[in-house]
Design an enzyme around this catalytic site. Structure first.
Site, mmCIF file in Angstrom:
data_model
loop_
_atom_site.group_PDB
_atom_site.id
_atom_site.type_symbol
_atom_site.label_atom_id
_atom_site.label_comp_id
_atom_site.label_asym_id
_atom_site.label_seq_id
_atom_site.Cartn_x
_atom_site.Cartn_y
_atom_site.Cartn_z
ATOM 1 N N LEU A 1 0.864 -1.249 -0.138
ATOM 2 C CA LEU A 1 0.123 -0.312 0.032
ATOM 3 C C LEU A 1 0.909 1.378 -0.101
ATOM 4 O O LEU A 1 1.962 1.211 0.695
ATOM 5 C CB LEU A 1 -0.793 -0.003 1.234
ATOM 6 C CG LEU A 1 -2.031 -1.153 1.358
ATOM 7 C CD1 LEU A 1 -2.897 -1.129 2.478
ATOM 8 C CD2 LEU A 1 -2.957 -0.872 0.196
ATOM 9 N N GLY A 2 0.345 2.226 -0.812
ATOM 10 C CA GLY A 2 1.126 3.650 -0.872
ATOM 11 C C GLY A 2 1.852 3.599 -2.421
ATOM 12 O O GLY A 2 2.275 4.741 -2.565
ATOM 13 N N GLY A 3 1.659 2.510 -2.800
ATOM 14 C CA GLY A 3 2.284 2.716 -4.380
ATOM 15 C C GLY A 3 3.728 2.818 -4.437
ATOM 16 O O GLY A 3 4.665 2.855 -3.539
ATOM 17 N N LYS B 1 14.073 10.253 -0.273
ATOM 18 C CA LYS B 1 14.211 11.353 0.768
ATOM 19 C C LYS B 1 15.255 10.808 1.957
ATOM 20 O O LYS B 1 16.084 11.742 2.408
ATOM 21 C CB LYS B 1 13.149 11.898 1.210
ATOM 22 C CG LYS B 1 12.083 12.641 -0.059
ATOM 23 C CD LYS B 1 13.122 13.365 -0.909
ATOM 24 C CE LYS B 1 12.411 13.653 -2.384
ATOM 25 N NZ LYS B 1 12.349 12.348 -3.236
ATOM 26 N N GLY C 1 -5.652 -5.526 -10.720
ATOM 27 C CA GLY C 1 -7.208 -5.191 -11.030
ATOM 28 C C GLY C 1 -7.359 -4.880 -12.753
ATOM 29 O O GLY C 1 -6.550 -4.336 -13.213
ATOM 30 N N SER D 1 18.463 14.303 -16.460
ATOM 31 C CA SER D 1 18.653 15.184 -15.109
ATOM 32 C C SER D 1 17.370 15.737 -14.542
ATOM 33 O O SER D 1 17.364 16.804 -14.271
ATOM 34 C CB SER D 1 19.746 16.256 -15.649
ATOM 35 O OG SER D 1 19.099 17.019 -16.499
ATOM 36 N N GLY E 1 12.880 9.273 -17.519
ATOM 37 C CA GLY E 1 11.304 9.423 -17.368
ATOM 38 C C GLY E 1 10.560 8.238 -17.040
ATOM 39 O O GLY E 1 11.176 7.149 -16.800
ATOM 40 N N HIS F 1 13.203 37.211 10.880
ATOM 41 C CA HIS F 1 14.719 37.232 10.697
ATOM 42 C C HIS F 1 15.416 36.594 11.723
ATOM 43 O O HIS F 1 15.109 36.829 12.990
ATOM 44 C CB HIS F 1 15.328 38.816 10.384
ATOM 45 C CG HIS F 1 16.548 39.013 10.378
ATOM 46 N ND1 HIS F 1 17.455 38.709 9.117
ATOM 47 C CD2 HIS F 1 17.521 39.324 11.232
ATOM 48 C CE1 HIS F 1 18.737 38.911 9.339
ATOM 49 N NE2 HIS F 1 18.778 39.122 10.597
#
Length: 463
Positions: A36-38, A49, A113, A180, A269, A442
């Site tokens: 689950l989550g692909g 990440k 499916g 890239s 890609g 700041h």
């Protein structure tokens, strides 16, 4: 069994649509043959990440002395341990989706499916058994896979895709990364950071070619400073994998060059997963390999919808999620606002990070706008100086006539967190002067947004 909605695929489009549909009172099932989550959660956004964070920590350790920190001995990068942590992060997130399914009473149907005529879905389980399910509405969210090129066929060992790049058993001494975009750029940074000799090959004139040209050139400078070999305007002609090392033949502006590398990563890609999911059997219209939909993601067949990487638009997790929500809210009789595809942020999580939204300078000029452009370099930022990384800048592009923020382009530490300010500003039609007068804290990296806006109107203070 009959449902209000059956979703094919549990990626960031599918699982988000399923949860929202359940919140709106629908009986929902999700068909998923893997975790689950692909791809995003298990083999893309999240685990990459985690790897990039490991590389960042390693880089900090190598430069600890720059911060006045003394470490006895030399830090070393353990790729197997980094991969192990990355997989644990992904597994934990996948369990989180399981919890959300239980919480929202969503049924997970395990298997492959296929949409059938008459609003039915056929599911084949791992043992080859087939079962039919019926639903009032069917949503296709089957995502995409790594794109294969004839002259760069992946064998999973020497020529690899993003999945293998996330789970290599040992650090390669050398690697050629082809493409890239976000995937290629992030892996080029990661492997370079842990000590692999990396060559990044891009067919177009600039790396991260969809970004503003100033950003592309800055990232190339930063990569070259990190000893990544950047080859733009270059094409991989062939790869000979017969020997111990890959021999990569690259066509450049100056002629042919052969590069030897342990691994070639194909990051050229993705291709949509639209094969063998019932499109032909049900008569669902496609165009250039993608499913044709309207602004509410209705296909040519009544009761069947499609979102995410299988439809036209940016192949991004947050886009798929937004499309899923709009789709099911419309199904439920709500009145959702169609997505504004001109205000979608894009992020690349290398170091330095890259983030953008809206028009590039070139696109804005081609659209006929008279421009006011403000750029604030992080070399003038107190927070960037204190953090020890002054690479990058924030660039804002305004329509000179009305002050509309046409585009925001950022490169540097934490800009993937800062870009949301520009997205909200564009959504609310905020003007340049309003950004200048909105007091920013700041010292922060985000105050560079205010400074860049001020630079566009000749009011910048710290530059």
């Amino acid at each position: 069994m009959k449902y209000d909605l059956i979703v094919l695929g549990s990626g960031p489009g599918g699982y988000v649509a399923a949860i929202r549909a359940s919140q709106l009172g629908m009986k929902v099932a999700v068909v998923e043959k893997e975790e689950l989550g692909g791809v995003c959660l298990n083999w893309g956004c999240i685990p990459t990440k985690a790897l990039l964070k490991s590389a960042q920590v390693f880089n900090y350790l190598n430069h600890a002395a720059d911060y006045g920190v003394k470490i006895d001995g030399e830090a070393s990068a353990s790729l197997p341990d980094m991969v192990k942590r990355s997989r644990e992060v992904a597994a934990g997130m996948s369990k989180g989706i399981q919890y959300l399914f239980k919480k929202n009473k969503i049924e997970h149907i395990e298997g492959y499916g296929k949409v059938m005529p008459g609003k039915k879905v056929e599911v084949e389980d791992k043992d080859g058994n087939k079962k039919e399910y019926e639903a009032k509405h069917i949503l296709i969210a089957t995502g995409a896979r790594s794109r294969q090129l004839d002259n760069l066929k992946q064998d999973g060992k020497k020529i690899i895709g993003y999945r293998e790049a996330m789970t290599l058993e040992k650090k390669p001494e050398s690697m050629v990364v082809v493409g890239s975009g976000a995937i290629g750029t992030e892996f080029a940074y990661f492997y370079n950071a842990i000590g692999t000799q990396v060559t990044l090959v891009e067919y177009l004139p600039n790396i991260v070619p969809l970004e503003d040209e100033d950003v592309s050139k800055q990232l190339a400078r930063s990569f070259k400073k990190s000893k990544i070999k950047v080859m733009t305007g270059s094409a991989v002609e062939s790869v000979d994998t017969k020997g111990k090392k890959c021999k990569v033949k690259v066509k450049t502006k100056k002629g042919e060059e052969t590069i030897e590398a342990d691994i070639v990563l194909s990051a050229v890609g993705i291709a949509p997963n639209t094969g063998n999911i019932g499109l032909e059997e049900t008569g669902i219209d496609t165009e250039k390999g993608k499913i044709k939909v309207d602004e509410y993601y209705r296909t040519s067949v009544e009761g069947v919808y499609a979102i995410g990487d299988v439809v036209d638009g940016p192949a991004l997790a947050h886009v798929a999620s937004a499309e899923g929500i709009v789709c099911v809210e419309k199904i439920a009789g709500e009145n959702p606002e169609p997505i504004d595809y001109k205000n979608i942020p894009a992020c690349t999580y290398a170091t330095p990070e890259v983030a953008s939204v809206g028009l590039t300078e070139k696109a804005a000029k081609e659209a006929g706008y008279e421009l006011k452009i403000g750029k604030f370099p992080f070399s003038a930022s107190g927070k960037a100086s204190a953090a020890g990384n002054k690479d990058g800048f924030i660039k804002l592009i305004f329509d000179a006539k009305y002050g509309e923020l046409l585009g925001a382009h950022m490169i540097g530490d934490n800009v993937t967190e800062i870009i949301a300010e520009a997205v909200v500003a564009r959504k609310l039609e905020t003007t340049g002067h309003e950004i200048i007068k909105a007091v920013h804290p700041h010292p922060t990296m985000s105050e560079a947004v205010m400074e860049a806006a001020a630079a566009a109107y000749d009011e910048v203070i710290h530059m």
